[in-house]
Design an enzyme around this catalytic site. Structure first.
Site, PDB file in Angstrom:
ATOM      1  N   ILE A 104       0.818  -1.221   0.000  1.00 33.14           N
ATOM      2  CA  ILE A 104       0.000   0.000   0.000  1.00 33.14           C
ATOM      3  C   ILE A 104       0.848   1.266   0.000  1.00 33.14           C
ATOM      4  O   ILE A 104       0.364   2.325  -0.313  1.00 33.14           O
ATOM      5  CB  ILE A 104      -0.980   0.015   1.204  1.00 33.14           C
ATOM      6  CG1 ILE A 104      -0.239  -0.074   2.547  1.00 33.14           C
ATOM      7  CG2 ILE A 104      -1.980  -1.153   1.092  1.00 33.14           C
ATOM      8  CD1 ILE A 104      -1.130   0.081   3.774  1.00 33.14           C
ATOM      9  N   LYS A 105       2.112   1.163   0.379  1.00 35.11           N
ATOM     10  CA  LYS A 105       3.041   2.309   0.385  1.00 35.11           C
ATOM     11  C   LYS A 105       2.394   3.579   0.943  1.00 35.11           C
ATOM     12  O   LYS A 105       2.545   4.661   0.389  1.00 35.11           O
ATOM     13  CB  LYS A 105       3.615   2.541  -1.014  1.00 35.11           C
ATOM     14  CG  LYS A 105       4.509   1.374  -1.488  1.00 35.11           C
ATOM     15  CD  LYS A 105       5.252   1.677  -2.775  1.00 35.11           C
ATOM     16  CE  LYS A 105       6.150   0.543  -3.222  1.00 35.11           C
ATOM     17  NZ  LYS A 105       5.460  -0.704  -3.602  1.00 35.11           N
ATOM     18  N   ARG A 106       1.670   3.448   2.041  1.00 33.93           N
ATOM     19  CA  ARG A 106       1.069   4.604   2.674  1.00 33.93           C
ATOM     20  C   ARG A 106       2.098   5.316   3.556  1.00 33.93           C
ATOM     21  O   ARG A 106       3.133   4.754   3.919  1.00 33.93           O
ATOM     22  CB  ARG A 106      -0.135   4.190   3.526  1.00 33.93           C
ATOM     23  CG  ARG A 106      -1.233   3.420   2.781  1.00 33.93           C
ATOM     24  CD  ARG A 106      -1.852   4.217   1.639  1.00 33.93           C
ATOM     25  NE  ARG A 106      -3.121   3.677   1.187  1.00 33.93           N
ATOM     26  CZ  ARG A 106      -3.341   3.082   0.010  1.00 33.93           C
ATOM     27  NH1 ARG A 106      -2.370   2.929  -0.871  1.00 33.93           N
ATOM     28  NH2 ARG A 106      -4.557   2.651  -0.308  1.00 33.93           N
TER      29      ARG A 106
ATOM     30  N   ASP B 108       4.421   5.145  -6.531  1.00 36.14           N
ATOM     31  CA  ASP B 108       4.969   3.790  -6.605  1.00 36.14           C
ATOM     32  C   ASP B 108       5.827   3.698  -7.853  1.00 36.14           C
ATOM     33  O   ASP B 108       6.112   4.720  -8.483  1.00 36.14           O
ATOM     34  CB  ASP B 108       3.786   2.783  -6.625  1.00 36.14           C
ATOM     35  CG  ASP B 108       4.173   1.433  -6.028  1.00 36.14           C
ATOM     36  OD1 ASP B 108       5.085   0.773  -6.570  1.00 36.14           O
ATOM     37  OD2 ASP B 108       3.582   1.045  -5.013  1.00 36.14           O
TER      38      ASP B 108
END
EC number: 4.1.1.23
Lengths: 306, 306
Positions: A104-106, B108
């Site tokens: 999710i790379k939050r 991303d």
């Protein structure tokens, strides 16, 4: 949680994770058409196709792999029906006993990171009840905002026995643009590595902490350096297969105990049926092609590690 | 899209945006209870309460403000019902003619950023039909992965007349941990600023590009420097109000044309009814309290700019 992941890796002799990143280009046309026949040309049809695709791949591969890594962006593309497919994928993977790494790379300011951490790894209270929004086991985190953006995730990891992987040196071609820039004579990703080791220090279970790092397979020399800088940090290694990383490049990412890294492949596994090597399976048997590709990936990595 | 935002700012003489970040602590208890009475103690009840809360605030303030900025993390906390509330909030804001800045901080590797960009700003094709997953006008983007993680968003901005704000110097206390570190004698956020100006270069509409920057109100001196480094970049300024920024701190973020910045306030507006200053409105009239807080914020900022 990191010990649960390590147990799975040891039991299956498989330091790998399959990236469940369904797209219209990767899913078999016949599978998508089946769901369109049922739901029309709608987002719902695509959501149902995504889950069906993931489920068949998980059913075919679950005994070989310890974990899956759904990339939430692929589901967000399709709005609410896509998010429902994401949630069903997470829940089904957990039913199969797989560790779910939510890609999710939050990352945000403190109170907002708390909201993300509770939504993806923790729970929220509504009156007398606790609910999990999206109940993953581990998640990827973007650290550009610094400690107060990462700490809320670490706190939830401690409270709920979950884990995270913090972006350190990513696999993409332009990752160096900022991550490689020298600060006091050392690249930013090395400073990040020290922070990651520090953030994880009081979340250790045995030799490894619940705060891991993301380091791309496409940068094996940096991997070797980062491995040494983060002795207690598990490394999630994307970039194997379709992005160009090979088994021999991966040795550097592991510790001498044979642990310390888990290698992701997405397209190379889930769309194996599109490769000449696995063409004999045909579109209808895409999940069997994925299983064969997992077996080949395991042979490649086990070979490199021996 | 940036010209649409600028038109709204000029027309309403209001370089501000209201952050729609509903949480259980901020929403009036009576409002939440109403939805729990209907849906039980469920995620659905919270989702419905969130949308109701946002809708009443938007109805009360729409004629004063050009834009809203929902923080998606607050909705993700509540799983699918939360995401439905997010989507309904975006759609309703657009019905009112407000510009929607989706505070999603996504970013991303290239193909994954494309999926996020299509999901939040663009559209996906299913057979003969095009669908918007979450149809915002602008979105915030995290640039830690470099150009190839940001470019897909820029491409969608060009194709669909949308805009982004790229994180440059964030408002949180530990933002300096990485963002302030010196690279070739200059802080990382200055290098980022140059990249942001470059990424936006061929998306200009008049004097401003569709690639903006996020710079926190809490760092006004850095704001002055960044303003000069990014002459064609609109700056989204969080950190006003609850995070400590004041009107006088904001002058630096504007260009001499009186444009170039849009200031966000979230808690300070949406939970104004909880402040002593607006207590007279009472919980039941929370939206009127928000309107009064918007008027006070506008007076503060207009005063500082004159």
């Amino acid at each position: 949680m990191i010990q649960k992941l390590i147990s799975g890796i040891k039991e299956k002799d498989a330091p790998i994770v399959v990236g469940l990143d369904p797209t219209m280009k990767l899913m078999p046309k016949s599978l998508v058409d089946k769901h369109i026949a049922e739901h029309g040309q709608t987002l719902e049809a695509v959501g149902e196709a995504m889950f069906d695709y993931n489920k068949q791949i998980m059913d075919a591969c679950a005994d070989l792999i310890p974990a899956v890594k759904p990339q939430i962006a692929m589901y967000e593309s399709y709005g609410i029906p896509g998010m429902i497919a994401y949630k069903k994928t997470v829940d089904y993977a957990k039913e199969l006993g797989l560790v779910v790494i939510a890609d999710i790379k939050r990352g945000d300011i403190g109170s907002t990171s708390t909201a993300y951490a509770l939504g993806h790894l923790g729970s929220v209270q509504v009156g007398d009840y606790k609910y999990q929004g999206f109940d993953a086991d581990m998640a990827t985190v973007n650290p550009y905002l610094g400690t107060d953006g990462v700490k809320p995730f670490v706190d939830v990891c401690k409270e709920e026995d979950k884990g995270i992987f913090v972006l350190c040196k990513t696999s993409n071609p332009s990752s160096g643009e900022f991550q490689d820039r020298l600060i006091d004579g050392r690249p930013l990703y090395e400073h990040m590595a020290e922070k990651i080791e520090e953030w994880g220090a009081d979340t250790r279970e045995g030799n490894y902490s619940n705060v891991g790092a993301v380091v791309g397979a496409t940068y094996p020399e940096m991997g070797a350096k980062l491995r040494k800088l983060m002795p207690h940090t598990y490394i999630l290694v994307p970039g194997y297969g379709a992005q160009g990383g090979k088994g021999a490049d991966l040795v550097n990412f592991f510790n001498e105990d044979g642990l310390g890294a888990i290698v992701n492949s997405s397209r190379g596994i889930i769309a194996a049926y599109q490769q000449e090597k696995y063409a004999k399976y045909g579109e209808a048997n895409f999940a069997e092609a994925s299983r064969a590709a997992v077996e080949d990936m395991l042979a490649d990595i086990r070979g490199a590690l021996n």
